[in-house]
Design an enzyme around this catalytic site. Structure first.
Site, PDB file in Angstrom:
ATOM      1  CB  CYS A   1      67.813   3.682  28.621  1.00 54.01           C
ATOM      2  SG  CYS A   1      68.008   2.672  30.238  1.00 54.01           S
TER       3      CYS A   1
ATOM      4  CG  HIS B   1      73.739   1.513  39.841  1.00 53.45           C
ATOM      5  ND1 HIS B   1      74.588   1.111  39.144  1.00 53.45           N
ATOM      6  CD2 HIS B   1      73.441   0.751  40.882  1.00 53.45           C
ATOM      7  CE1 HIS B   1      74.904  -0.146  39.836  1.00 53.45           C
ATOM      8  NE2 HIS B   1      74.084  -0.521  40.626  1.00 53.45           N
TER       9      HIS B   1
ATOM     10  CG  HIS C   1      72.308  -3.437  37.580  1.00 53.25           C
ATOM     11  ND1 HIS C   1      71.602  -3.013  38.542  1.00 53.25           N
ATOM     12  CD2 HIS C   1      72.733  -1.996  36.964  1.00 53.25           C
ATOM     13  CE1 HIS C   1      71.471  -1.617  38.640  1.00 53.25           C
ATOM     14  NE2 HIS C   1      72.329  -1.180  37.623  1.00 53.25           N
TER      15      HIS C   1
ATOM     16  CD  GLU D   1      76.071  -4.786  31.874  1.00 51.97           C
ATOM     17  OE1 GLU D   1      75.535  -3.665  31.979  1.00 51.97           O
ATOM     18  OE2 GLU D   1      76.604  -5.072  30.861  1.00 51.97           O
TER      19      GLU D   1
ATOM     20  CB  SER E   1      74.881   5.875  37.610  1.00 54.50           C
ATOM     21  OG  SER E   1      74.934   6.093  36.236  1.00 54.50           O
TER      22      SER E   1
HETATM   23  S1  SF4 Z   1      71.871  -1.982  28.936  1.00 62.98           S
HETATM   24 FE1  SF4 Z   1      71.678  -0.475  30.700  1.00 62.98          FE
HETATM   25  S2  SF4 Z   1      71.972   1.525  30.066  1.00 62.98           S
HETATM   26 FE2  SF4 Z   1      71.476   0.051  28.210  1.00 62.98          FE
HETATM   27  S3  SF4 Z   1      69.242   0.164  27.798  1.00 62.98           S
HETATM   28 FE3  SF4 Z   1      69.825  -1.455  29.159  1.00 62.98          FE
HETATM   29  S4  SF4 Z   1      69.577  -0.784  31.285  1.00 62.98           S
HETATM   30 FE4  SF4 Z   1      69.566   0.971  29.819  1.00 62.98          FE
END
Ligand code: SF4
Length: 310
Positions: A16, A45, A78, A130, A225
């Site tokens: 992402c 992760h 995170h 997070e 993850s």
């Molecule tokens: S919140 Fe996490 S999964 Fe979503 S874009 Fe950001 S890093 Fe990626």
């Protein structure tokens, strides 16, 4: 000889925008300053990614105790709590913040609602960095992981309650938990910030559609993850046999011998493309020699790098 067995690869899958930004940040730091570069927690992760960086002089730490004065320190995607930021400041570390901007947004929401007098409930995994980082933004918050936890929430004196969610949850499970919170605090105004990010949502939607067409689905990702685990659950709930695999070691003969003709593959937001290619090649050697894709590419999102690299 063709076997009639095939693989369907979900689109989108894998990295992402937040993960790309975090990894690019580490790359730039290595390039500019050379090793050692310290990273608080795994940058993302995924064991393969972390091991590769470790070999290049990145040192992953959970605690900042004992870091050399002035160490170059990157915060992982995170995010961290203000307490960790203060410790870093005291140690006079050269901090580079690779927190995903979508996680930062959740931090800001927590502070904003709390200072406006709302009670804040965080829906997420209590042990996930997070969620720990988000909870640490304010003096007082409750974290719920499951519907059962809702029954143990305390009475709230505030009239307004705001539910924030971890970015990588299952949208379906979260909806049920929020419903239970609203029922628990009937009479109060309960609102929800849907913080499940675009990448999580898009990958879950793609896996739901994929699982309907497949006998079994493999999600590539590490057991640590959150979003990869949720993808496996989504596939399973849709009715397919679903497995979380790293992508490096293949699968046991017991599983392999019981797979059907059509296998689905997707990958968590922190799984690199190389692991997907390796796994597809492995299954190809076992007879699943045709590969199709299913779904539509997501809009390409790019987050600006930390200022010093932008
Ligand atoms: S919140 Fe996490 S999964 Fe979503 S874009 Fe950001 S890093 Fe990626």
């Amino acid at each position: 000889m063709k076997t009639g067995k095939k693989i369907i690869l979900a689109v989108p899958h894998g990295f992402c925008a937040g993960v790309r930004r975090a990894l690019e940040t580490v790359e730039r730091a290595l390039e500019l300053y050379g090793p050692p570069v310290y990273v608080r927690h795994e940058i993302v992760h995924n064991e393969y990614v972390v091991d590769s960086l470790r070999k290049r002089g990145v040192v992953f730490v959970e605690s900042l105790t004992g870091l050399p004065k002035g160490a170059r320190l990157i915060f992982s995607a995170h995010g961290v709590s203000p307490e960790v930021e203060s410790v870093a400041q005291l140690g006079k570390y050269d901090v580079i913040d690779a927190t995903c901007p979508l996680v930062k947004k959740i931090h800001l929401q927590a502070v904003s609602y709390y200072t406006r007098g709302y009670a804040v409930i965080i829906v997420g995994d209590k042990k996930h960095p997070e969620v720990i980082g988000t909870a640490g933004q304010i003096d007082d918050s409750c974290i719920v992981e499951t519907i059962d936890d809702v029954g143990n929430l305390p009475e709230m004196k505030q009239k307004h309650i705001e539910c924030l969610t971890q970015s990588t949850l299952s949208a379906d499970d979260t909806r049920e938990i929020v419903k239970a919170i609203k029922k628990r605090y009937r009479g109060k105004k309960v609102s929800v910030s849907n913080d499940i990010c675009y990448a999580t949502q898009n990958r879950q939607n793609a896996v739901k559609a994929l699982a309907k067409k497949c006998d079994a689905v493999f999600i590539l990702g590490s057991s640590s993850s959150s979003n990869a685990n949720r993808l496996r659950e989504v596939a399973e709930k849709t009715g397919a046999k679903a497995y979380l695999v790293s992508g490096l070691g293949g699968v046991s003969p017991k599983i392999l011998n019981n797979l059907g003709r059509v296998i689905g593959i997707s990958a968590g937001a922190s799984t690199p493309e190389i692991l997907i290619s390796k796994f597809i090649a492995y299954l190809g050697r076992k007879g699943w020699d045709k590969v199709e894709t299913m779904g539509a590419e997501e809009k390409k999102i790019v987050f600006k790098l930390p200022d010093r690299f932008a």
